[in-house]
Design an enzyme around this catalytic site. Structure first.
Site: not given
Ligand code: GDP
Length: 134
Positions: A11, A51, A114, A117, A128
């Protein structure tokens, strides 16, 4: 033995930190092969679509701003059990909860920024990969 393909994205914060090479080395050392790769930039429309599952979350707008903030490196990884293996290499979404030695534990600065992805299952991997590579 199941050879799988999965989508990985380094990312914008990962690209800014200049750790593409370091991350790809981790894939290689774990037995995953980068079989397709391209640098691209998410448009807002791409980000909405990619997303869409998170569209009702309170962090959705911040997520769109973050993921469109600079170039990303998109890769298809191939290898045995690639989907789960890549998720293991990444670590938990929140770097504070990520296991030591994972990409997110080592490089991520927050739950949002983070670094990587990775597809979370066979159906999302297929969708994807199609999203970026047709
Ligand atoms: P992943 O599969 O581990 O990437 O997690 P998710 O699918 O739950 O979330 C997608 C992305 O959204 C994450 O990798 C983060 O970049 C962002 N994200 C997830 N949870 C949060 C949150 O609580 N706050 C914020 N600001 N960003 C979040």
């Amino acid at each position: 033995m199941t050879i799988e393909q999965t989508l990985s994205i380094i990312k914008p914060d990962g690209v800014r930190k200049k750790i593409i090479g370091e991350i790809q080395k981790r894939f290689k050392d774990a037995g995953l092969t980068v079989i397709k790769a391209k640098m691209t930039v998410f448009t807002i429309a791409d980000a909405h679509r990619f997303y869409s599952i998170h569209k009702d979350k309170p962090f959705f707008n911040d997520l769109l701003t973050y993921i469109t903030s600079g170039p990303v490196m998109v890769q298809v990884l191939e290898g045995e059990n690639a989907i789960e293996l890549n998720r293991k290499l990444m670590g938990a979404t929140n770097p504070e909860e990520a296991e030591k030695g994972t990409i997110r534990s080592d490089f991520a600065s927050s739950i949002e920024e983070n670094v990587v992805h990775g597809s979370d299952g066979p159906d999302t991997a297929r969708t994807e990969i199609e999203f970026f590579f047709g």
